[in-house]
Design a protein around this motif. Structure first.
Motif, short mmCIF file in Angstrom:
data_model
loop_
_atom_site.label_atom_id
_atom_site.label_comp_id
_atom_site.label_asym_id
_atom_site.label_seq_id
_atom_site.Cartn_x
_atom_site.Cartn_y
_atom_site.Cartn_z
N LEU A 1 36.14 45.30 41.77
CA LEU A 1 34.88 45.89 41.88
C LEU A 1 33.89 46.16 40.64
CD1 LEU A 1 36.69 48.65 44.32
CD2 LEU A 1 35.18 46.75 44.94
N ALA A 2 34.48 45.56 39.49
CA ALA A 2 33.77 45.38 38.30
C ALA A 2 32.39 45.30 38.60
CB ALA A 2 34.49 44.76 37.17
N GLN A 3 31.41 45.99 37.93
CA GLN A 3 30.13 45.66 37.96
C GLN A 3 29.66 45.53 39.32
OE1 GLN A 3 28.49 45.52 35.25
NE2 GLN A 3 30.62 45.83 34.13
N ALA A 4 30.31 46.45 40.30
CA ALA A 4 29.67 46.40 41.79
C ALA A 4 28.65 47.37 41.81
CB ALA A 4 30.89 47.19 42.62
N GLU A 5 27.54 46.97 42.61
CA GLU A 5 26.28 47.63 42.57
C GLU A 5 26.45 49.00 42.96
OE1 GLU A 5 23.57 45.87 45.17
OE2 GLU A 5 25.07 45.36 46.76
N ASN A 6 27.36 49.55 43.84
CA ASN A 6 27.80 50.77 44.07
C ASN A 6 29.21 51.15 43.83
OD1 ASN A 6 27.42 53.57 44.98
ND2 ASN A 6 26.47 52.73 46.84
N ARG A 7 29.67 51.05 42.38
CA ARG A 7 31.27 50.87 42.23
C ARG A 7 31.90 52.41 42.61
NH1 ARG A 7 34.46 51.69 37.75
NH2 ARG A 7 36.11 49.97 37.64
N ASP A 8 30.89 53.75 42.37
CA ASP A 8 31.46 54.73 42.62
C ASP A 8 32.08 55.07 43.96
OD1 ASP A 8 31.40 55.56 39.87
OD2 ASP A 8 29.35 56.43 40.43
N LEU A 9 31.06 54.47 44.94
CA LEU A 9 31.39 54.61 46.35
C LEU A 9 32.61 53.78 46.76
CD1 LEU A 9 30.81 55.16 49.45
CD2 LEU A 9 29.13 53.49 49.11
N ALA A 10 32.44 52.72 46.00
CA ALA A 10 33.53 51.47 46.31
C ALA A 10 35.01 51.91 46.04
CB ALA A 10 33.34 50.00 45.85
N LYS A 11 35.02 52.69 44.81
CA LYS A 11 36.50 53.21 44.31
C LYS A 11 36.57 54.42 45.13
CE LYS A 11 37.18 50.69 40.45
NZ LYS A 11 38.66 50.24 40.47
N GLN A 12 35.81 55.21 45.67
CA GLN A 12 35.96 56.42 46.32
C GLN A 12 36.70 55.80 47.85
OE1 GLN A 12 36.01 59.87 45.56
NE2 GLN A 12 37.11 59.91 47.42
N GLU B 1 30.97 41.59 40.34
CA GLU B 1 31.01 40.36 39.13
C GLU B 1 32.59 40.44 38.95
OE1 GLU B 1 29.38 40.58 35.07
OE2 GLU B 1 27.86 40.10 36.19
N LEU B 2 33.08 39.17 39.07
CA LEU B 2 34.67 38.91 38.99
C LEU B 2 34.73 38.56 37.51
CD1 LEU B 2 35.91 37.52 42.36
CD2 LEU B 2 36.24 39.87 41.32
N GLN B 3 35.81 39.04 36.54
CA GLN B 3 36.26 38.41 35.49
C GLN B 3 36.90 37.02 35.75
OE1 GLN B 3 35.42 39.10 32.27
NE2 GLN B 3 34.13 40.79 32.87
N LEU B 4 36.70 36.04 35.15
CA LEU B 4 37.46 34.77 35.26
C LEU B 4 38.68 34.50 34.29
CD1 LEU B 4 34.48 32.44 36.29
CD2 LEU B 4 36.20 33.80 37.74
N PRO B 5 39.62 34.10 34.62
CA PRO B 5 40.74 34.03 33.58
C PRO B 5 40.33 33.00 32.47
CG PRO B 5 41.11 32.43 35.62
CD PRO B 5 39.94 33.32 35.93
N ALA B 6 39.47 31.94 32.39
CA ALA B 6 39.20 31.23 31.42
C ALA B 6 37.99 31.82 30.79
CB ALA B 6 38.84 29.70 31.89
N GLY B 7 37.52 33.02 30.98
CA GLY B 7 36.44 33.57 30.36
C GLY B 7 35.35 33.43 31.26
N GLY B 8 34.17 34.63 30.89
CA GLY B 8 33.02 34.32 31.86
C GLY B 8 33.04 35.19 33.00
N THR B 9 32.21 35.38 34.07
CA THR B 9 32.18 36.01 35.15
C THR B 9 31.77 35.15 36.51
OG1 THR B 9 29.98 37.07 34.93
CG2 THR B 9 31.95 38.20 33.85
N LYS B 10 31.84 35.71 37.52
CA LYS B 10 31.30 34.89 38.64
C LYS B 10 30.69 35.92 39.72
CE LYS B 10 33.28 31.50 40.63
NZ LYS B 10 32.21 30.51 40.74
N GLN B 11 29.51 35.82 40.09
CA GLN B 11 28.75 36.67 40.85
C GLN B 11 29.30 36.50 42.21
OE1 GLN B 11 26.52 39.01 40.42
NE2 GLN B 11 26.17 38.33 38.06
#
Length: 498
Positions: free
Chosen positions: A194-205, A219-229
């Motif tokens: 849920l990192a960088q989710a557009e409504n992260r507070d709602l998602a976490k709740q 936005e997902l963190q990738l193991p090789a670095g970088g992110t994916k939308q």
């Protein structure tokens, strides 16, 4: 019989009466591993009707029934629940698949626990196996496992009690590049979907409350670095009697690449459309409403952009001939493209210009449209007309020209324009066909009259009728008409000077 033995037998009978009607399966054993008794539920769970069919003891039971763990590995004989309880072990929630040795197609799933009953001296007196038939549950779970693994949509399952991932499907691993052991057992704090989710507070709740997480970009963190939308959503579910959250994902990368490619393509088209010096317009295919025109179109037809945008081709009267406009778009609808069709185009000031119009069908924002390119050929037409007029003037007496020269003159007159249906040669009368043949042979009216033994005026009337029927206006055009249809090949012969 001693008092202790009598007491033991009495206790067993009472115990048997108590458990006989239970839905749980119960098997009683002696400490020497002999099977003493089983209730009806236990017999049904093994597909037998008599206690003896279970086997006299643990060793015979192992011969009659094959047990496997849920991971499909065989259970060693010494690890059978019946052997473990015979050794005095107590255990709970052991899941095993039970298959009769005589019927490998039949299988039950048992959840087994043990109970050791001791006498008043603390010595084992009765050994008890208690089992639940969880075959239906196991089948449903197996179907879920297969569906989860086969689902092409990336997904992970998080246990809500400790927020650790307990399942991941191949789609998620392929999308992110993670290995399975990098995900299983990892907490949501280490791998935050849920990192960088557009409504992260709602998602976490929602995650804390165990309620549905609506779709949102993240936005997902990738193991090789970088992110994916991605687009992520969460759905609560129970797995192994534990509250869990199923996260599913949509990879936005392919869509983003398509959008970028489409935007770049549209930008290239727009630049080419604007910069081309040839008048060009785009209109909708359904009703020919003008969507866009370039500067060359506005300059050539003397319109402003506001005067043409949103108007139909008919309203701004681009085509001088309404019939030509109807035929043009009817043909374009059938063929999807046209190439260099001669059309007279009307400017805003009503001046007419000759154009060779080419058209093609294109999709703009998902809607079919027509792209029209207008090539101004007014000067070329004027030159051609002047040349044809000169040819007609010198061909008034075609008898002076050889066959080769007539053919060359006919070629000059033959322009690249769409051929419209015309009159057939059979529409001419026999006399008119004779007259046309002699025209093609290069004879003048007087010569034709002499050849056919007719008055000169009669020949002239026949010639006029032929012109009218063929929609031509001169001898040269009549010769071209006949030549294009391969008529009177024998008439094409050089004239000799007398």
């Amino acid at each position: 019989m001693s008092q202790d033995v009598l007491t033991t037998e009495t206790n067993r009978r009472q115990l048997q009466q108590i458990i006989a009607g239970l839905t749980d399966g119960v098997i009683l054993l002696d400490p020497d591993q002999c099977i003493l008794w089983a209730n009806d539920a236990a017999l049904a769970m093994h597909g037998v009707e008599r206690i003896g069919d279970l086997g006299a003891n643990a060793k015979e039971y192992a011969k009659r029934f094959a047990l496997r763990y849920r991971n499909n590995h065989p259970v060693p004989a010494h690890s059978y629940p019946i052997n473990r309880v015979a050794r005095g072990e107590t255990f709970s929630d052991v899941l095993v698949e039970v298959t009769p040795a005589a019927d490998e197609e039949t299988m039950w799933v048992h959840r087994v626990r043990s109970l050791v009953l001791a006498d008043n001296r603390g010595e084992p007196e009765s050994l008890v196996l208690i089992m639940d038939d969880v075959t239906d549950w196991a089948s449903a779970e197996q179907r879920f496992e297969k569906t989860f693994a086969a689902n092409p949509a990336p997904a992970v399952i998080c246990r809500l009690s400790d927020l650790r991932y307990i399942k991941v499907n191949p789609g998620f691993l392929e999308m992110t590049g993670y290995a399975r052991d990098q995900v299983i057992g990892t907490s949501t704090y280490e791998l935050d979907v849920l990192a960088q989710a557009e409504n992260r507070d709602l998602a976490k709740q929602c995650l804390r409350d165990g309620t549905t997480i609506p779709q949102m970009q993240a936005e997902l963190q990738l193991p090789a670095g970088g992110t994916k939308q991605v687009i992520v959503a969460g759905q609560p579910l129970e797995l192994h009697d534990e509250a869990c959250m199923l996260f599913s994902f949509v990879d936005m990368e392919p869509r983003r690449k398509v959008e970028v490619a489409l935007r770049q393509s549209e930008e290239r088209f727009a630049k080419a459309f604007r910069l081309t010096p040839v008048p060009t317009l785009v209109c909708s295919a359904s009703d020919q409403v003008v969507i866009d025109v370039n500067d060359a179109f506005l300059d050539t037809l003397a319109y402003s952009s506001e005067e043409v945008s949103g108007k139909t081709i008919a309203e701004i009267e681009v085509f001088h001939d309404k019939g030509a406009r109807t035929r043009f778009f009817t043909t374009l609808e059938k063929t999807a493209r046209l190439d260099r069709v001669d059309v007279r185009v009307r400017r805003k000031d009503n001046e007419l210009i000759d154009c060779a119009v080419s058209a093609d069908t294109v999709n703009i924002q998902g809607s079919p449209c027509y792209l029209l390119v207008l090539m101004d050929i007014t000067e070329r037409k004027r030159t051609e007309l002047e040349l044809v007029a000169a040819i007609e003037e010198v061909m008034k007496d075609a008898s002076w020209f050889s066959r080769t020269l007539i053919e060359k003159l006919a070629n000059v007159k033959n322009v690249n324009a769409p051929q419209l249906p015309s009159v057939s040669f059979t529409d001419l009368t026999a006399r008119e066909r004779d007259v046309l043949e002699l025209i093609c042979a290069g004879l003048a009216d007087k010569e034709i009259a002499a050849r056919l033994k007719l008055a000169t005026n009669t020949v002239r009337n026949h010639v006029a009728t032929v012109y009218s029927k063929l929609d031509v206006h001169s001898r040269s055009e009549a010769i071209v008409w006949a030549r294009e249809r391969g008529l009177f090949s024998s008439a094409w012969r050089p004239k000799t000077q007398g």
